[in-house]
Design an enzyme around this catalytic site. Structure first.
Site, mmCIF file in Angstrom:
data_model
loop_
_atom_site.group_PDB
_atom_site.id
_atom_site.type_symbol
_atom_site.label_atom_id
_atom_site.label_comp_id
_atom_site.label_asym_id
_atom_site.label_seq_id
_atom_site.Cartn_x
_atom_site.Cartn_y
_atom_site.Cartn_z
ATOM 1 N N ARG A 54 21.932 49.698 -27.946
ATOM 2 C CA ARG A 54 23.292 49.293 -27.423
ATOM 3 C C ARG A 54 24.750 49.464 -28.416
ATOM 4 N NH1 ARG A 54 21.625 45.098 -24.422
ATOM 5 N NH2 ARG A 54 23.417 43.121 -23.838
ATOM 6 N N ARG B 264 20.758 31.207 -17.829
ATOM 7 C CA ARG B 264 20.713 31.749 -19.770
ATOM 8 C C ARG B 264 22.095 30.982 -20.606
ATOM 9 N NH1 ARG B 264 20.166 37.870 -19.477
ATOM 10 N NH2 ARG B 264 21.582 38.242 -20.864
ATOM 11 N N ARG C 222 30.412 38.755 -24.690
ATOM 12 C CA ARG C 222 29.497 40.076 -24.164
ATOM 13 C C ARG C 222 30.376 41.075 -23.704
ATOM 14 N NH1 ARG C 222 25.591 36.513 -20.342
ATOM 15 N NH2 ARG C 222 24.713 38.909 -20.280
ATOM 16 N N ARG D 44 24.058 33.859 -11.945
ATOM 17 C CA ARG D 44 22.841 33.988 -11.558
ATOM 18 C C ARG D 44 21.631 33.396 -12.094
ATOM 19 N NH1 ARG D 44 21.948 39.027 -15.975
ATOM 20 N NH2 ARG D 44 23.382 36.897 -17.100
ATOM 21 N N LYS E 75 20.614 45.904 -14.505
ATOM 22 C CA LYS E 75 20.090 46.950 -15.106
ATOM 23 C C LYS E 75 18.934 45.961 -15.492
ATOM 24 C CE LYS E 75 21.985 46.047 -19.582
ATOM 25 N NZ LYS E 75 23.008 45.011 -19.543
HETATM 26 P P1 AP5 Z 1 20.900 41.710 -13.878
HETATM 27 O O1 AP5 Z 1 20.033 42.956 -13.408
HETATM 28 O O2 AP5 Z 1 20.480 40.725 -14.256
HETATM 29 O O3 AP5 Z 1 21.990 42.907 -15.024
HETATM 30 P P2 AP5 Z 1 21.937 42.836 -16.677
HETATM 31 O O4 AP5 Z 1 22.626 44.364 -16.313
HETATM 32 O O5 AP5 Z 1 20.170 42.689 -16.960
HETATM 33 O O6 AP5 Z 1 22.666 41.420 -17.415
HETATM 34 P P3 AP5 Z 1 22.565 41.168 -18.146
HETATM 35 O O7 AP5 Z 1 23.440 39.947 -18.886
HETATM 36 O O8 AP5 Z 1 20.792 40.826 -18.630
HETATM 37 O O9 AP5 Z 1 23.189 42.195 -19.581
HETATM 38 P P4 AP5 Z 1 23.497 41.656 -20.796
HETATM 39 O O10 AP5 Z 1 22.591 43.122 -21.282
HETATM 40 O O11 AP5 Z 1 23.951 40.995 -21.135
HETATM 41 O O12 AP5 Z 1 21.610 40.853 -21.947
HETATM 42 P P5 AP5 Z 1 20.534 41.069 -22.415
HETATM 43 O O13 AP5 Z 1 19.313 40.200 -21.160
HETATM 44 O O14 AP5 Z 1 20.361 42.785 -22.422
HETATM 45 O O15 AP5 Z 1 22.507 41.286 -12.700
HETATM 46 C C1 AP5 Z 1 23.076 40.148 -12.995
HETATM 47 C C2 AP5 Z 1 23.123 39.625 -11.958
HETATM 48 O O16 AP5 Z 1 23.748 40.189 -10.615
HETATM 49 C C3 AP5 Z 1 21.929 38.925 -10.847
HETATM 50 O O17 AP5 Z 1 22.135 37.894 -10.757
HETATM 51 C C4 AP5 Z 1 21.722 39.818 -10.004
HETATM 52 O O18 AP5 Z 1 20.557 39.747 -8.941
HETATM 53 C C5 AP5 Z 1 23.304 40.611 -9.662
HETATM 54 N N1 AP5 Z 1 23.390 42.298 -8.533
HETATM 55 C C6 AP5 Z 1 21.638 42.961 -9.483
HETATM 56 N N2 AP5 Z 1 22.671 44.012 -9.383
HETATM 57 C C7 AP5 Z 1 23.969 43.835 -8.228
HETATM 58 C C8 AP5 Z 1 23.662 44.647 -6.716
HETATM 59 N N3 AP5 Z 1 23.867 45.560 -6.602
HETATM 60 N N4 AP5 Z 1 24.941 43.538 -5.922
HETATM 61 C C9 AP5 Z 1 24.663 42.176 -5.879
HETATM 62 N N5 AP5 Z 1 24.759 41.631 -7.178
HETATM 63 C C10 AP5 Z 1 23.543 42.311 -7.972
HETATM 64 O O19 AP5 Z 1 21.112 40.903 -23.550
HETATM 65 C C11 AP5 Z 1 21.082 39.145 -23.555
HETATM 66 C C12 AP5 Z 1 22.033 39.175 -25.547
HETATM 67 O O20 AP5 Z 1 20.549 39.891 -26.181
HETATM 68 C C13 AP5 Z 1 23.081 40.258 -25.820
HETATM 69 O O21 AP5 Z 1 24.278 39.884 -26.087
HETATM 70 C C14 AP5 Z 1 22.665 40.162 -27.933
HETATM 71 O O22 AP5 Z 1 23.088 38.915 -28.211
HETATM 72 C C15 AP5 Z 1 20.998 39.994 -27.663
HETATM 73 N N6 AP5 Z 1 20.786 41.455 -27.017
HETATM 74 C C16 AP5 Z 1 19.591 42.550 -26.740
HETATM 75 N N7 AP5 Z 1 19.213 43.551 -26.607
HETATM 76 C C17 AP5 Z 1 20.463 44.132 -27.925
HETATM 77 C C18 AP5 Z 1 20.459 44.898 -28.368
HETATM 78 N N8 AP5 Z 1 20.100 46.201 -27.974
HETATM 79 N N9 AP5 Z 1 20.858 44.945 -29.730
HETATM 80 C C19 AP5 Z 1 21.860 43.895 -29.898
HETATM 81 N N10 AP5 Z 1 21.377 43.125 -29.087
HETATM 82 C C20 AP5 Z 1 21.275 42.700 -28.140
#
Ligand code: AP5
Length: 226
Positions: free
Chosen positions: A93, A166, A177, A132, A18
């Site tokens: 979410r 992270r 998660r 990552r 994402k």
């Molecule tokens: P990346 O693009 O970083 O993936 P992502 O989907 O953004 O993963 P996140 O881990 O950031 O998502 P998340 O939803 O757990 O975290 P968030 O920060 O939102 O890609 C991952 C890796 O793969 C990278 O190294 C990339 O290079 C590689 N990659 C990407 N695409 C690829 C491809 N096609 N092929 C090969 N490699 C690839 O949330 C963190 C925490 O915050 C949550 O756990 C929660 O506690 C809190 N939080 C955030 N938002 C909310 C909400 N709305 N409500 C409640 N709590 C929340």
């Protein structure tokens, strides 16, 4: 075709891509990328009361309270850089977050163009997350296997030489998660499917192929890159 306006949600489990895709789309379509995860991490870094509350939950892989997140998003999408739209990454979410977003959009007479789900197998997600890392200076994202800096140890974007991982990318937290995603986020899919807004793309493909698939969906719903 409509130009220079886009209201998009990217959905998908942790590591689905994402953040990677929404940053590419931000450049291509010229609209703000909004990541609730990045916003929360900025609060944690600043040591604010929101950050302290969020850190406790994020460190164990849970979800921060709907109330806090909805207030944060309401303030964020009211900012001038969202006048031509936004790409939401990591929000909504939960079903209550999706309902609150509908209410906010209704009040501002804005319609969602699409909700795009990135589909990726769980085994691959764990590999993606555990490999990552990001540049400590500019936040550019990399991966041990899939996206290394062109010159080892040097950020392609800013030349920085320090990189960070992270804290919630540890294996045990990743499993929590994924469980939170299955239990609380996956129920959003039928919610948006019922509104005829849900599209899926193959998030297992190469990054540029995933981007092309997303752009194809956007063309289908009448959004053209400027
Ligand atoms: P990346 O693009 O970083 O993936 P992502 O989907 O953004 O993963 P996140 O881990 O950031 O998502 P998340 O939803 O757990 O975290 P968030 O920060 O939102 O890609 C991952 C890796 O793969 C990278 O190294 C990339 O290079 C590689 N990659 C990407 N695409 C690829 C491809 N096609 N092929 C090969 N490699 C690839 O949330 C963190 C925490 O915050 C949550 O756990 C929660 O506690 C809190 N939080 C955030 N938002 C909310 C909400 N709305 N409500 C409640 N709590 C929340």
């Amino acid at each position: 075709m409509r130009e220079s306006s886009l209201e998009l949600i990217l959905l998908g489990p942790p590591g689905a891509g994402k953040g990677t895709q929404s940053k590419l789309l931000e450049v291509r379509y010229g609209v703000a990328q909004i990541s609730t995860g990045d916003m929360l991490r900025a609060e944690v870094k600043a040591g604010s009361p929101i950050g302290l509350e969020a850190k406790r939950v994020m460190d164990v892989g849970g979800l921060v309270s709907d109330q806090l997140i909805i207030r944060m998003i309401g303030e964020r999408i009211a900012k001038p850089d969202c006048a031509h739209g936004f790409i939401l990454d990591g929000f909504p979410r939960t079903v209550p977050q999706a309902e609150a977003l509908d209410k906010l959009l209704h009040e501002t007479k804005v319609d969602l163009d699409a909700v795009i789900e990135l589909k990726v197998d769980e085994v691959v997600l764990v590999e993606r997350i555990s490999g990552r890392f990001t540049c400590a200076k500019c936040g550019a994202g990399y991966h041990d296997r899939f996206k290394q800096p062109k010159q080892p140890g040097v950020c392609d974007v800013c030349g920085g030489t320090e990189f960070i991982r992270r804290p919630d990318d540890r294996a045990e937290t990743v499993h929590a998660r994924l469980e939170a995603y299955r239990a609380q986020t996956a129920p959003i899919m039928p919610y948006y499917a019922a509104k005829n807004r849900l599209y899926s793309v193959d998030g297992m493909a190469e990054m540029d192929e995933v981007e092309a698939q997303i752009e194809a969906v956007l063309r289908r719903v009448g959004v053209q890159a400027p």
